[in-house]
Motif scaffolding. Sequence first.
Motif, short mmCIF file in Angstrom:
data_model
loop_
_atom_site.label_atom_id
_atom_site.label_comp_id
_atom_site.label_asym_id
_atom_site.label_seq_id
_atom_site.Cartn_x
_atom_site.Cartn_y
_atom_site.Cartn_z
N LEU A 374 -62.86 -34.06 98.90
CA LEU A 374 -61.79 -33.07 98.79
C LEU A 374 -60.58 -33.45 99.63
N HIS A 375 -60.83 -33.94 100.84
CA HIS A 375 -59.72 -34.32 101.72
C HIS A 375 -58.94 -35.48 101.10
N THR A 376 -59.65 -36.48 100.60
CA THR A 376 -59.00 -37.62 99.95
C THR A 376 -58.21 -37.16 98.73
N ASN A 377 -58.81 -36.28 97.92
CA ASN A 377 -58.12 -35.75 96.75
C ASN A 377 -56.86 -35.00 97.13
N CYS A 378 -56.96 -34.19 98.18
CA CYS A 378 -55.82 -33.41 98.63
C CYS A 378 -54.64 -34.32 98.96
N LEU A 379 -54.91 -35.41 99.68
CA LEU A 379 -53.85 -36.35 100.05
C LEU A 379 -53.29 -37.06 98.82
N LYS A 380 -54.16 -37.42 97.87
CA LYS A 380 -53.71 -38.09 96.65
C LYS A 380 -52.86 -37.15 95.79
N PHE A 381 -53.28 -35.90 95.69
CA PHE A 381 -52.50 -34.92 94.94
C PHE A 381 -51.13 -34.74 95.58
N GLN A 382 -51.10 -34.61 96.91
CA GLN A 382 -49.83 -34.43 97.61
C GLN A 382 -48.89 -35.60 97.35
N ARG A 383 -49.43 -36.82 97.43
CA ARG A 383 -48.58 -37.99 97.21
C ARG A 383 -48.08 -38.05 95.77
N ILE A 385 -47.61 -35.49 93.74
CA ILE A 385 -46.62 -34.42 93.56
C ILE A 385 -45.28 -34.83 94.16
N GLU A 386 -45.32 -35.46 95.32
CA GLU A 386 -44.08 -35.95 95.92
C GLU A 386 -43.43 -37.04 95.07
N GLU A 387 -44.25 -37.78 94.34
CA GLU A 387 -43.74 -38.85 93.49
C GLU A 387 -43.13 -38.32 92.20
N TYR A 388 -43.75 -37.29 91.60
CA TYR A 388 -43.40 -36.92 90.23
C TYR A 388 -42.70 -35.57 90.08
N PHE A 389 -42.73 -34.71 91.09
CA PHE A 389 -42.12 -33.39 90.98
C PHE A 389 -40.69 -33.41 91.53
N PRO A 390 -39.88 -32.40 91.20
CA PRO A 390 -38.50 -32.35 91.71
C PRO A 390 -38.45 -32.35 93.23
N GLU A 391 -37.35 -32.86 93.77
CA GLU A 391 -37.23 -33.02 95.22
C GLU A 391 -37.19 -31.70 95.97
N ASN A 392 -36.85 -30.60 95.29
CA ASN A 392 -36.80 -29.31 95.98
C ASN A 392 -38.15 -28.59 95.98
N THR A 393 -39.20 -29.27 95.50
CA THR A 393 -40.55 -28.69 95.51
C THR A 393 -41.05 -28.54 96.94
N ARG A 394 -41.69 -27.42 97.21
CA ARG A 394 -42.36 -27.21 98.50
C ARG A 394 -43.86 -27.21 98.24
N SER A 396 -47.95 -26.94 100.04
CA SER A 396 -48.77 -26.58 101.20
C SER A 396 -49.48 -27.81 101.76
N GLN A 397 -49.96 -27.67 102.99
CA GLN A 397 -50.74 -28.73 103.62
C GLN A 397 -52.02 -28.11 104.17
N PRO A 398 -52.95 -27.77 103.29
CA PRO A 398 -54.18 -27.10 103.75
C PRO A 398 -55.05 -28.03 104.59
N GLN A 399 -55.78 -27.42 105.50
CA GLN A 399 -56.73 -28.17 106.34
C GLN A 399 -58.15 -28.04 105.80
N GLY A 400 -58.27 -27.51 104.58
CA GLY A 400 -59.56 -27.34 103.94
C GLY A 400 -59.39 -26.59 102.64
N GLY A 401 -60.51 -26.34 101.95
CA GLY A 401 -60.45 -25.59 100.71
C GLY A 401 -60.27 -26.47 99.49
N LEU A 402 -59.80 -25.85 98.39
CA LEU A 402 -59.72 -26.53 97.10
C LEU A 402 -58.31 -26.56 96.51
N PHE A 403 -57.34 -25.89 97.15
CA PHE A 403 -56.10 -25.60 96.46
C PHE A 403 -54.85 -26.13 97.15
#
Length: 471
Positions: A374-383, A385-394, A396-403
């Motif tokens: 889950l932690h690895t997935n979270c980091l991959k999803f974040q990267r 999203i930063e690559e493909y979504f608009p620059e004004n996207t905000r 979250s940076q969860p320390q656990g969970g699924l979302f």
Amino acid sequence: MAKEILYLKIANTLEEQILSGTLRMGDKLPSIRSVQKIYKVSINTVIQAFLFLESKSLIESRPRSGFYVSKTSNRKFALPSASKPKVAEGTNNPENLIVRVFEILKDKDIRQFSLGIPDNALLPIAKLNKGLVKVINGIEASGTAFEPAQGSLNLRRNIAKWSLVMNGKLTEDDIVTTVGTTNAIFHCLMAVTKPGDTIATESPVYFGILQLAKSMGLNVIELPTHPVTGIDISALKKVLHNISACCFTTNFSNPMGSLMPDENKKELVELLTLHNIPLIEDDLFGNLFFGGSRPKPCKLFDSEGIVMWCGGVSKTLAPGYRVGWVAPGKFKDKVIRQKLVQTVALPSLYQEVIADFMEYGRYDHHLRGFRQTLHTNCLKFQRAIEEYFPENTRISQPQGGLFLWLELGKSIDTSELYDVALKQKLSFAPGNMFSQYNQFKNCMRLNFALQWDDKIEYDLMRLGKIVKQAL
């Protein structure tokens, strides 16, 4: 306890400096010896703080050189805004949208970023099946007999033994089993409220809580919530005279992923104890932590039995088994009586399978690997999203969970975007599902408990393109 608070204080200070950009990618952190002198703590306390930051991929150690801010800490996108619920925004009726999101659950052609259900590939299904055969052969009448209303003694004993985070405060007699965690929350609400009462929740809040409250004739006050630290306790203080109970997810809230600091949890429990207001604590995600240790539940700080601690295995082990539980504190007898009236007893078979899985260490073994994934997935999803979504996207940076909780440009309505995405076989949870008010319309929740591969990255790219086109 004091040592743990100290190491978290040091870790939180350094993390804030990293997230604010004071410490940037590649910067060297002060030496362990220097931090020890600044905070006047032991070397071990500083090491514990550094290891905690390392477990969150914020820093990395370099042999014979020290600790540095890691590459994964280099966030391009800001955190989502802290929520400020406004009744003036008008009421929201998300039931139809919720039904539509659930309806496509079984469609294998649709990418399910929407609902908080782990991918089957991440669950130990074969081992559970072996346990099921074992239990059927060993349980009384192959699981057809009634059990006590309080639930399987074997499961309750294993939950108590396994809940080490409670420091031995729980016994099997403190626990009641339920049909999943939402059912546990329902029993708690039934025990401490009546129609017309008001409860307090986070905002945004899991839509299931809003649906329960509405079906029970309860009013809901949504409290301002920070994406990192959770609810604003000062805002709660202002409405204490209006509420009969609180219903909070203090460990990795759904959908924001916030984690309430221990000192806030203690203050919260002391405040509610003083005013004799029950706290229904949804700790369903507490075992899905990315750091070095499981976050404490509010129940640990409860001395008067006002905290009703709810948990289950639907997000960690077996969603379809519907096995949950609650430690209802001083409301235990009420909860048992309600359960007896409504269901008489729960099916014993799946409870015994979960108990067996817990008893011999397989649950702990599964969780260690699951959390890492889950932690690895979270980091991959974040990267991605930063690559493909608009620059004004905000984001979250969860320390656990699924979302992950995404805040998009203000002109975007994710309810409308959902229809566009669904035509391209992509599903997510629109933000206005998570409030009774007409807000969070430009937000979405993504589930990252999936088996990562190139196709998922491609689908995130497609979703990002849809968002860009909406602008």
